[in-house]
Design a protein around this motif. Structure first.
Motif, mmCIF file in Angstrom:
data_model
loop_
_atom_site.group_PDB
_atom_site.id
_atom_site.type_symbol
_atom_site.label_atom_id
_atom_site.label_comp_id
_atom_site.label_asym_id
_atom_site.label_seq_id
_atom_site.Cartn_x
_atom_site.Cartn_y
_atom_site.Cartn_z
ATOM 1 N N ILE A 1 24.545 44.251 27.525
ATOM 2 C CA ILE A 1 26.156 44.590 27.460
ATOM 3 C C ILE A 1 26.565 45.480 26.504
ATOM 4 O O ILE A 1 27.238 46.503 26.527
ATOM 5 C CB ILE A 1 27.053 43.391 27.755
ATOM 6 N N CYS A 2 26.332 44.793 25.176
ATOM 7 C CA CYS A 2 26.707 45.530 24.063
ATOM 8 C C CYS A 2 25.778 46.378 23.294
ATOM 9 O O CYS A 2 26.053 47.253 22.343
ATOM 10 C CB CYS A 2 27.607 44.643 23.003
ATOM 11 N N GLY A 3 24.468 46.126 23.539
ATOM 12 C CA GLY A 3 23.558 46.928 22.710
ATOM 13 C C GLY A 3 23.079 46.049 21.393
ATOM 14 O O GLY A 3 22.187 46.604 20.642
ATOM 15 N N VAL A 4 23.461 45.054 21.083
ATOM 16 C CA VAL A 4 23.109 44.437 19.888
ATOM 17 C C VAL A 4 21.733 43.981 19.991
ATOM 18 O O VAL A 4 21.271 43.512 20.975
ATOM 19 C CB VAL A 4 24.181 43.236 19.429
ATOM 20 N N LYS A 5 21.134 44.041 18.744
ATOM 21 C CA LYS A 5 19.834 43.375 18.928
ATOM 22 C C LYS A 5 19.758 41.886 18.994
ATOM 23 O O LYS A 5 20.342 41.226 17.991
ATOM 24 C CB LYS A 5 18.912 43.922 17.250
ATOM 25 N N LEU A 6 19.266 41.096 19.983
ATOM 26 C CA LEU A 6 19.399 40.021 20.305
ATOM 27 C C LEU A 6 18.704 39.228 18.997
ATOM 28 O O LEU A 6 19.191 37.980 18.654
ATOM 29 C CB LEU A 6 18.891 39.620 21.584
ATOM 30 N N ALA A 7 17.984 39.570 18.462
ATOM 31 C CA ALA A 7 17.212 38.811 17.522
ATOM 32 C C ALA A 7 18.085 38.520 16.055
ATOM 33 O O ALA A 7 17.789 37.551 15.438
ATOM 34 C CB ALA A 7 15.803 39.454 16.783
ATOM 35 N N ASP A 8 19.007 39.491 15.958
ATOM 36 C CA ASP A 8 19.790 39.476 14.926
ATOM 37 C C ASP A 8 21.272 38.801 15.464
ATOM 38 O O ASP A 8 22.011 38.693 14.623
ATOM 39 C CB ASP A 8 19.973 40.712 14.459
ATOM 40 N N ALA A 9 21.510 38.582 16.764
ATOM 41 C CA ALA A 9 22.569 38.260 17.355
ATOM 42 C C ALA A 9 22.782 36.698 16.909
ATOM 43 O O ALA A 9 21.832 35.908 16.827
ATOM 44 C CB ALA A 9 22.768 38.525 18.774
ATOM 45 N N GLU A 10 24.059 36.092 16.877
ATOM 46 C CA GLU A 10 24.375 34.858 17.098
ATOM 47 C C GLU A 10 23.693 34.027 18.283
ATOM 48 O O GLU A 10 23.466 34.817 19.282
ATOM 49 C CB GLU A 10 26.026 34.503 17.038
ATOM 50 N N PRO A 11 23.369 32.696 17.940
ATOM 51 C CA PRO A 11 22.684 32.185 19.092
ATOM 52 C C PRO A 11 23.395 31.966 20.215
ATOM 53 O O PRO A 11 22.943 31.822 21.337
ATOM 54 C CB PRO A 11 22.566 30.645 18.293
ATOM 55 N N ASP A 12 24.701 31.971 20.247
ATOM 56 C CA ASP A 12 25.490 31.638 21.355
ATOM 57 C C ASP A 12 26.042 33.002 21.818
ATOM 58 O O ASP A 12 27.022 33.166 22.663
ATOM 59 C CB ASP A 12 26.463 30.840 21.040
ATOM 60 N N HIS A 13 25.220 34.297 21.413
ATOM 61 C CA HIS A 13 25.885 35.629 21.987
ATOM 62 C C HIS A 13 25.819 35.554 23.250
ATOM 63 O O HIS A 13 25.093 35.169 24.019
ATOM 64 C CB HIS A 13 24.934 36.503 21.251
ATOM 65 N N GLY A 14 26.883 36.132 23.846
ATOM 66 C CA GLY A 14 27.041 36.437 25.259
ATOM 67 C C GLY A 14 28.239 36.782 25.694
ATOM 68 O O GLY A 14 29.082 37.251 24.617
ATOM 69 N N HIS A 15 28.545 37.403 26.761
ATOM 70 C CA HIS A 15 29.568 37.997 27.327
ATOM 71 C C HIS A 15 30.098 37.355 28.798
ATOM 72 O O HIS A 15 29.192 36.904 29.469
ATOM 73 C CB HIS A 15 29.397 39.553 27.563
ATOM 74 N N ASP A 16 31.524 37.284 28.883
ATOM 75 C CA ASP A 16 32.148 36.626 30.131
ATOM 76 C C ASP A 16 32.136 37.900 30.994
ATOM 77 O O ASP A 16 33.188 38.655 30.731
ATOM 78 C CB ASP A 16 33.380 35.815 30.085
ATOM 79 N N ILE A 17 31.415 37.889 31.865
ATOM 80 C CA ILE A 17 31.573 39.073 33.121
ATOM 81 C C ILE A 17 31.878 38.420 34.168
ATOM 82 O O ILE A 17 31.360 37.927 34.920
ATOM 83 C CB ILE A 17 30.279 39.875 32.964
ATOM 84 N N ILE A 18 32.847 39.226 34.599
ATOM 85 C CA ILE A 18 33.308 38.953 36.124
ATOM 86 C C ILE A 18 33.119 39.911 36.965
ATOM 87 O O ILE A 18 33.363 41.306 36.942
ATOM 88 C CB ILE A 18 34.732 38.654 36.135
ATOM 89 N N ASP A 19 32.312 39.485 38.058
ATOM 90 C CA ASP A 19 32.054 40.264 39.236
ATOM 91 C C ASP A 19 33.206 41.043 39.623
ATOM 92 O O ASP A 19 34.256 40.410 39.952
ATOM 93 C CB ASP A 19 31.170 39.519 40.191
ATOM 94 N N PRO A 20 33.216 42.421 39.806
ATOM 95 C CA PRO A 20 34.444 43.037 40.347
ATOM 96 C C PRO A 20 34.972 42.751 41.907
ATOM 97 O O PRO A 20 36.132 42.685 41.853
ATOM 98 C CB PRO A 20 34.107 44.591 40.157
ATOM 99 N N ARG A 21 33.950 42.395 42.476
ATOM 100 C CA ARG A 21 34.342 41.648 43.695
ATOM 101 C C ARG A 21 35.368 40.456 43.660
ATOM 102 O O ARG A 21 36.029 40.271 44.524
ATOM 103 C CB ARG A 21 33.140 41.436 44.797
ATOM 104 N N TRP A 22 35.326 39.727 42.395
ATOM 105 C CA TRP A 22 36.025 38.446 42.386
ATOM 106 C C TRP A 22 37.209 38.532 41.324
ATOM 107 O O TRP A 22 38.113 37.819 41.156
ATOM 108 C CB TRP A 22 35.136 37.572 41.839
ATOM 109 N N ALA A 23 37.284 39.836 40.529
ATOM 110 C CA ALA A 23 38.397 40.219 39.706
ATOM 111 C C ALA A 23 39.772 39.913 40.064
ATOM 112 O O ALA A 23 40.432 39.140 39.477
ATOM 113 C CB ALA A 23 38.172 41.489 39.307
ATOM 114 N N LYS A 24 40.033 40.440 41.383
ATOM 115 C CA LYS A 24 41.435 39.939 41.932
ATOM 116 C C LYS A 24 41.873 38.615 42.239
ATOM 117 O O LYS A 24 42.881 37.985 41.672
ATOM 118 C CB LYS A 24 41.504 40.733 43.269
#
Length: 185
Positions: free
Chosen positions: A147-170
């Motif tokens: 999603i953001c391109g950050v190197k996962l080895a250097d990212a925080e352990p809880d690194h993540g993104h809340d992504i809503i499927d566009p079909r469910w966005a409404k």
């Protein structure tokens, strides 16, 4: 040897089956050798330790070729380096041999030309097939966040993104509105 480090003069190998000559040398390769993600760079040192054995049809070349390869990890794109050493075996046929006379145009038969053999294509093929297609900086490399391109080895352990499927966005927007109205009452 001629100017190219890949070319060997085979006049030093007696044309008697079983005659053997050993050669070891190194030189700086004029062009990159390897795969897309990793290879021996142009100007990199390439080393040979070969045996040239006279056989009835030509000269059998066996031994190792290697060098220091650099590239990048296929997951995290960090630079990486590794030594590569590959074993090669190739028969170079005499111009007047039975193999030379009977080989089809489509067959890849290496030939001795003007008492010289050119190892360049053999070395390129051997090194390229010995290198990994997807090199890794370490076997458990987690790579980059898609999603953001950050190197996962250097990212925080809880690194993540809340992504809503566009079909469910409404529906998510409606739920937020309904929750807000319910809290306001």
């Amino acid at each position: 040897m001629t100017d190219s480090g890949f070319v060997i003069d085979v006049r030093s190998v007696p044309r008697r089956a079983g005659s053997l000559t050993e050669k070891a040398w190194s030189f700086d390769t004029p062009e990159r050798i390897g795969a897309e993600m990793i290879g021996i760079p142009a100007g990199g040192r390439i080393e040979f330790d070969l045996r040239l054995e006279s056989v009835s049809e030509g000269v059998l070349v066996t031994g190792t070729v290697g060098g220091h390869a650099d590239g990048q990890c296929s997951r995290c794109l960090d630079p990486l380096e590794q030594d590569v050493s590959a074993y090669l075996t190739e028969l170079f046929v005499y111009p007047d041999s039975e193999t030379d006379r009977t080989a089809d145009e489509d067959e890849e038969v290496e030939r001795i030309v003007d008492e010289e053999i050119d190892l360049e294509q053999v070395v390129i093929d051997t090194i390229a097939s010995d290198l990994p297609l997807s090199p890794l900086c370490r076997p458990d490399c987690p790579g980059l966040c898609p999603i953001c391109g950050v190197k996962l080895a250097d990212a925080e352990p809880d690194h993540g993104h809340d992504i809503i499927d566009p079909r469910w966005a409404k529906l998510a927007d409606r739920l937020e509105t309904t929750d807000g109205e319910a809290e306001g009452k």
